[in-house]
Motif scaffolding. Structure first.
Motif, short mmCIF file in Angstrom:
data_model
loop_
_atom_site.label_atom_id
_atom_site.label_comp_id
_atom_site.label_asym_id
_atom_site.label_seq_id
_atom_site.Cartn_x
_atom_site.Cartn_y
_atom_site.Cartn_z
N THR A 1 0.84 -1.20 0.00
CA THR A 1 0.00 0.00 0.00
C THR A 1 0.88 1.25 0.00
O THR A 1 1.89 1.31 0.70
N ASP A 2 0.50 2.22 -0.78
CA ASP A 2 1.26 3.44 -0.96
C ASP A 2 1.14 4.34 0.28
O ASP A 2 0.32 5.25 0.33
N THR A 3 1.96 4.05 1.29
CA THR A 3 1.97 4.84 2.52
C THR A 3 3.39 5.32 2.80
O THR A 3 4.36 4.76 2.27
N ASP A 4 3.50 6.32 3.65
CA ASP A 4 4.83 6.81 4.04
C ASP A 4 5.64 5.71 4.72
O ASP A 4 6.85 5.61 4.54
N ARG B 1 7.05 -8.13 -8.06
CA ARG B 1 6.32 -9.19 -7.35
C ARG B 1 4.84 -9.28 -7.65
O ARG B 1 4.29 -10.35 -7.62
N CYS B 2 4.17 -8.18 -7.81
CA CYS B 2 2.71 -8.19 -7.94
C CYS B 2 2.28 -8.41 -9.38
O CYS B 2 2.73 -7.69 -10.26
N PRO B 3 1.39 -9.36 -9.61
CA PRO B 3 0.90 -9.59 -10.97
C PRO B 3 0.27 -8.35 -11.60
O PRO B 3 0.36 -8.16 -12.81
N MET B 4 -0.34 -7.49 -10.81
CA MET B 4 -0.97 -6.29 -11.37
C MET B 4 0.02 -5.14 -11.53
O MET B 4 -0.32 -4.10 -12.08
N LYS B 5 1.24 -5.31 -11.02
CA LYS B 5 2.34 -4.33 -11.19
C LYS B 5 2.00 -2.95 -10.66
O LYS B 5 2.38 -1.94 -11.23
N GLU B 6 1.28 -2.89 -9.53
CA GLU B 6 0.90 -1.60 -8.97
C GLU B 6 1.02 -1.60 -7.45
O GLU B 6 1.05 -2.66 -6.82
N VAL B 7 1.07 -0.41 -6.90
CA VAL B 7 0.98 -0.20 -5.46
C VAL B 7 -0.46 0.21 -5.17
O VAL B 7 -1.08 0.96 -5.94
N ILE B 8 -1.02 -0.28 -4.08
CA ILE B 8 -2.43 -0.04 -3.77
C ILE B 8 -2.61 1.34 -3.12
O ILE B 8 -1.94 1.65 -2.13
N PRO B 9 -3.51 2.16 -3.63
CA PRO B 9 -3.81 3.43 -2.96
C PRO B 9 -4.51 3.15 -1.63
O PRO B 9 -5.36 2.26 -1.55
N VAL C 1 -7.13 -7.28 -0.69
CA VAL C 1 -6.95 -6.09 -1.53
C VAL C 1 -5.45 -6.04 -1.76
O VAL C 1 -4.72 -5.33 -1.06
N ASP C 2 -4.96 -6.87 -2.70
CA ASP C 2 -3.52 -7.08 -2.75
C ASP C 2 -2.91 -7.15 -4.15
O ASP C 2 -1.77 -7.56 -4.31
N CYS C 3 -3.65 -6.74 -5.18
CA CYS C 3 -3.13 -6.79 -6.55
C CYS C 3 -2.63 -8.17 -6.93
O CYS C 3 -1.65 -8.34 -7.65
N ALA C 4 -3.28 -9.21 -6.39
CA ALA C 4 -2.97 -10.62 -6.67
C ALA C 4 -1.63 -11.06 -6.09
O ALA C 4 -1.07 -12.07 -6.51
N LEU C 5 -1.13 -10.34 -5.09
CA LEU C 5 0.16 -10.71 -4.46
C LEU C 5 0.10 -12.10 -3.83
O LEU C 5 1.09 -12.82 -3.82
N MET C 6 -1.07 -12.50 -3.31
CA MET C 6 -1.18 -13.81 -2.67
C MET C 6 -0.95 -14.95 -3.65
O MET C 6 -0.70 -16.07 -3.25
N PHE C 7 -1.03 -14.68 -4.94
CA PHE C 7 -0.87 -15.74 -5.93
C PHE C 7 0.54 -15.85 -6.49
O PHE C 7 0.80 -16.66 -7.37
N VAL C 8 1.44 -15.07 -5.94
CA VAL C 8 2.84 -15.09 -6.41
C VAL C 8 3.57 -16.23 -5.72
O VAL C 8 3.44 -16.46 -4.55
#
Length: 125
Positions: free
Chosen positions: A64-67, A84-92, A118-125
């Motif tokens: 997640t995009d946090t400080d 790492r993330c299949p969706m290639k993004e950081v979560i807002p 809410v993980d951009c499919a990280l659990m599937f890596v």
């Protein structure tokens, strides 16, 4: 427990790192233990509080995009999601908030003991 009202919501927050043997962060052991405790308590209290119509759920957010994420060493916090993330993004953070808002809404009144990813499919890596 006797003082709890009839109806309500409890939401815990966790991370996918709880389910992995290896975390992207070497210092994650203690926070990981705390998050695992949150998940265990949610399972327990979902059943315990169901007769009082109190739902207990967990939102599991990925990177997640946090400080805190950006500031914590030792990896490149901007590049890791691309690797790492299949969706290639950081979560807002607002997306994590939207998941919590749904779980506390009237539409989720029969959802309890759930773990919402809410993980951009990280659990599937």
């Amino acid at each position: 427990m006797e003082k709890l009202c009839n109806g309500g919501r409890i939401i815990g927050l966790s991370t996918p790192g709880v389910s992995f043997a290896a975390s992207p962060r070497s210092f994650y052991f203690l926070p990981g233990c705390a998050k695992a405790s949150v998940e265990y308590m949610a399972r327990h209290y979902a059943k315990e509080l169901a007769p009082k119509r109190i739902t207990v759920n967990v939102v599991i957010s990925g990177i997640t995009d946090t400080d805190a994420w950006i500031a914590s060493p030792p990896i490149d916090a901007v590049e890791l999601p691309k690797l790492r993330c299949p969706m290639k993004e950081v979560i807002p953070p607002s997306d994590v908030g939207a998941a919590v808002a749904f779980l506390v809404s009237k539409q989720a009144r029969f959802i309890t003991g759930a773990f919402l990813l809410v993980d951009c499919a990280l659990m599937f890596v």
